[in-house]
Scaffold this active site. Structure first.
Site, PDB file in Angstrom:
ATOM      1  N   ASN A   8      43.963 -18.807 -14.222  1.00  7.41           N
ATOM      2  CA  ASN A   8      43.156 -18.164 -13.366  1.00  7.41           C
ATOM      3  C   ASN A   8      43.532 -18.504 -11.956  1.00  7.41           C
ATOM      4  OD1 ASN A   8      41.415 -16.850 -11.837  1.00  7.41           O
ATOM      5  ND2 ASN A   8      39.610 -17.344 -13.301  1.00  7.41           N
ATOM      6  N   LYS A  15      43.442 -22.529 -11.673  1.00  6.64           N
ATOM      7  CA  LYS A  15      42.627 -23.159 -12.780  1.00  6.64           C
ATOM      8  C   LYS A  15      43.472 -22.917 -14.159  1.00  6.64           C
ATOM      9  CE  LYS A  15      38.331 -22.134 -10.625  1.00  6.64           C
ATOM     10  NZ  LYS A  15      37.110 -21.447 -10.735  1.00  6.64           N
ATOM     11  N   ARG A  96      44.289 -14.113 -15.839  1.00  4.76           N
ATOM     12  CA  ARG A  96      43.440 -13.187 -15.410  1.00  4.76           C
ATOM     13  C   ARG A  96      44.035 -12.519 -14.243  1.00  4.76           C
ATOM     14  NH1 ARG A  96      38.955 -14.318 -10.762  1.00  4.76           N
ATOM     15  NH2 ARG A  96      37.737 -12.530 -11.001  1.00  4.76           N
ATOM     16  N   HIS A 184      34.635  -8.108 -12.910  1.00  6.93           N
ATOM     17  CA  HIS A 184      34.018  -9.317 -13.541  1.00  6.93           C
ATOM     18  C   HIS A 184      33.755  -8.865 -15.073  1.00  6.93           C
ATOM     19  CE1 HIS A 184      32.190 -10.537  -9.547  1.00  6.93           C
ATOM     20  NE2 HIS A 184      33.234 -11.270  -9.736  1.00  6.93           N
ATOM     21  N   GLY A 215      31.863 -14.342  -5.891  1.00  2.61           N
ATOM     22  CA  GLY A 215      31.773 -12.818  -6.078  1.00  2.61           C
ATOM     23  C   GLY A 215      30.830 -12.379  -6.851  1.00  2.61           C
ATOM     24  N   ARG A 244      32.025 -11.184   1.393  1.00  2.00           N
ATOM     25  CA  ARG A 244      32.430  -9.568   1.306  1.00  2.00           C
ATOM     26  C   ARG A 244      30.871  -8.954   1.365  1.00  2.00           C
ATOM     27  NH1 ARG A 244      35.478  -9.525  -4.513  1.00  2.00           N
ATOM     28  NH2 ARG A 244      34.843 -11.745  -4.309  1.00  2.00           N
ATOM     29  N   GLY A 331      27.969 -18.783 -11.312  1.00  2.00           N
ATOM     30  CA  GLY A 331      27.737 -19.975 -10.580  1.00  2.00           C
ATOM     31  C   GLY A 331      26.480 -19.964  -9.916  1.00  2.00           C
ATOM     32  N   ASN A 335      23.160 -21.634 -11.903  1.00  2.00           N
ATOM     33  CA  ASN A 335      22.824 -23.046 -11.219  1.00  2.00           C
ATOM     34  C   ASN A 335      21.495 -23.151 -10.656  1.00  2.00           C
ATOM     35  OD1 ASN A 335      24.994 -24.754 -12.737  1.00  2.00           O
ATOM     36  ND2 ASN A 335      26.246 -23.415 -11.657  1.00  2.00           N
ATOM     37  N   GLU A 382      34.950 -17.047 -19.066  1.00  2.71           N
ATOM     38  CA  GLU A 382      36.136 -15.852 -18.980  1.00  2.71           C
ATOM     39  C   GLU A 382      37.421 -16.530 -19.777  1.00  2.71           C
ATOM     40  OE1 GLU A 382      35.302 -13.985 -14.554  1.00  2.71           O
ATOM     41  OE2 GLU A 382      35.305 -16.077 -14.675  1.00  2.71           O
TER      42      GLU A 382
END
Length: 400
Positions: A8, A15, A96, A184, A215, A244, A331, A335, A382
């Protein structure tokens, strides 16, 4: 040991995860062996990796001269994997890829023709697509025999009905590919596969999933299928994000062009890099920093984010014709107990009520016993979804 490598790649980070293949268990016969990333590319490059048991496999920093760009980062990561995983027989690599374009309705084995089609989607996802495709090119040059699979963030949404799929524009543009794609999708697909395991009572119902991160988007699921999503033609639409803007009147863009003389490049940079939480606060695009700040601009940015999540919930509940459950993921969603609590407070009119203790502990089910709508926190994965798709595509190809 056969393995699937999942990549990714972003603008300054890469990643990667390694999954051991157990063919006798079918397309889900995968066990995570290693996860790592290269980040800080262009500033303070660092390669880190952790084994499946939590032990540190490597943690090394580099100078910008050693690792100036993502192509070099990919080379360093590949060389490290090859030198430390000698017992590994690489079965395939899954990537991805944010935008699959009109033909990207399912994961694809990468060919020169597929890669060319994905390159034509770069203007639709300039923040992600070029970086998603770069490792594919590097590996194709170094290992042309190695199967690579592109897994699209748009594919899960391609079953939308025409009312959800169209803009109110001439049909000819739709046929050229100007439509609501949604993004997503790998995250939403993973959540859809997890719900029957962790919450079978709601898995087949009408569920809104909020993928809240840098995102951010939301998706309406019914019986595990995507019905509608807040993102559309590009990753700019819908919720405000780190940098964004989310939903914006197209007239604003026309004003920037005719009133301020901005060209397309300036507008693109503005929309992808200078808006969202960063633009509203003038401080940061990181929700953690904004929540910790006592600056009123930070508080306003957080308030705005929560408000838009609540508005989008109403829209998606209307698309579903009701609501049986609400799921937080990604995220921020996984969290931030305070963001979850504030969103739930905005949604009290739906009968949503959180259990403060369960929310603080990030339990699976964080709603109060008397909440009319169950509320869950389900961590997304993912990379696991990409590994499954990659194994299935390559296995089918070899068995054909």
């Amino acid at each position: 040991m056969e393995t699937v490598l999942v990549i990714n790649s972003g603008s300054s980070s890469l990643k990667f995860q390694v999954f051991e293949v157990h063919p006798q268990q079918g397309a889900t016969g995968l066990k995570r062996q290693l996860k790592g990333q290269v980040d800080g590319v262009g500033s303070r490059p660092r390669l880190r990796a952790v084994n499946w048991d939590g032990s540190v496999a490597t943690d090394r920093t580099f100078s910008t001269d050693e690792m100036p760009d993502m192509a070099t980062a990919m080379t360093f990561a590949a060389d490290w994997l090859r030198s430390t995983q000698q017992h590994v027989d690489l079965f395939a690599v899954g990537h991805r890829v944010v935008h699959g374009g009109p033909a990207g309705d399912q994961p694809r084995l990468v060919t020169p023709e597929v890669l060319a089609a994905l390159e034509r989607c770069i203007p639709l996802a300039p923040l992600h697509q070029p970086h998603n495709l770069a490792p594919i090119r590097v590996l194709a040059a170094r290992r042309p025999d190695l199967p690579q699979v592109a897994c699209f963030d748009t594919a899960f949404h391609r079953g939308h009905g025409p009312l959800a799929d169209h803009f109110a524009i001439p049909l000819a543009l739709y046929e050229e590919g100007v439509r609501r794609y949604g993004f997503h999708g790998l995250s939403y697909e993973y959540i859809a596969t997890r719900l029957p395991e962790v919450a079978p009572d709601i898995a087949r119902g009408k569920v809104i999933v909020a993928h809240l991160g840098s995102g951010a988007s939301m998706c309406a699921l019914e019986n595990g299928r995507s019905i509608d999503s807040t993102m559309s033609f590009t990753g700019l639409d819908g919720l405000p994000m780190g940098t964004r803007p989310g939903q914006i009147d197209p007239g604003v863009i026309l004003h920037l062009m005719s009133g301020k003389g901005w060209d397309a490049a300036a507008i693109e940079r503005f929309l992808y890099h200078d808006c969202g939480l960063k633009g509203l606060s003038g401080i940061s695009n990181d929700m953690r920093e904004l929540e910790a700040s006592d600056d009123p601009r930070a508080a306003f940015a957080v308030d705005y984010f929560v408000y838009r999540v609540a508005l989008s919930t109403g829209m998606l509940a209307a698309a579903l014709g009701g609501l049986d459950a609400f799921v937080f993921t990604a995220g921020i969603g996984e969290n931030s107990a305070s963001i979850r609590a504030r969103v739930a407070e905005r949604l009290a009119w739906l009968g949503i009520k959180l259990d403060p203790t369960a929310n603080a502990r990030r339990n699976l089910r964080i709603s109060a016993p008397d909440s009319r709508i169950p509320v869950l926190v389900v961590p997304t994965d993912e990379e696991s979804m990409i590994a499954r798709h990659t194994l299935a595509v390559v296995t089918a190809k070899k068995n054909a």
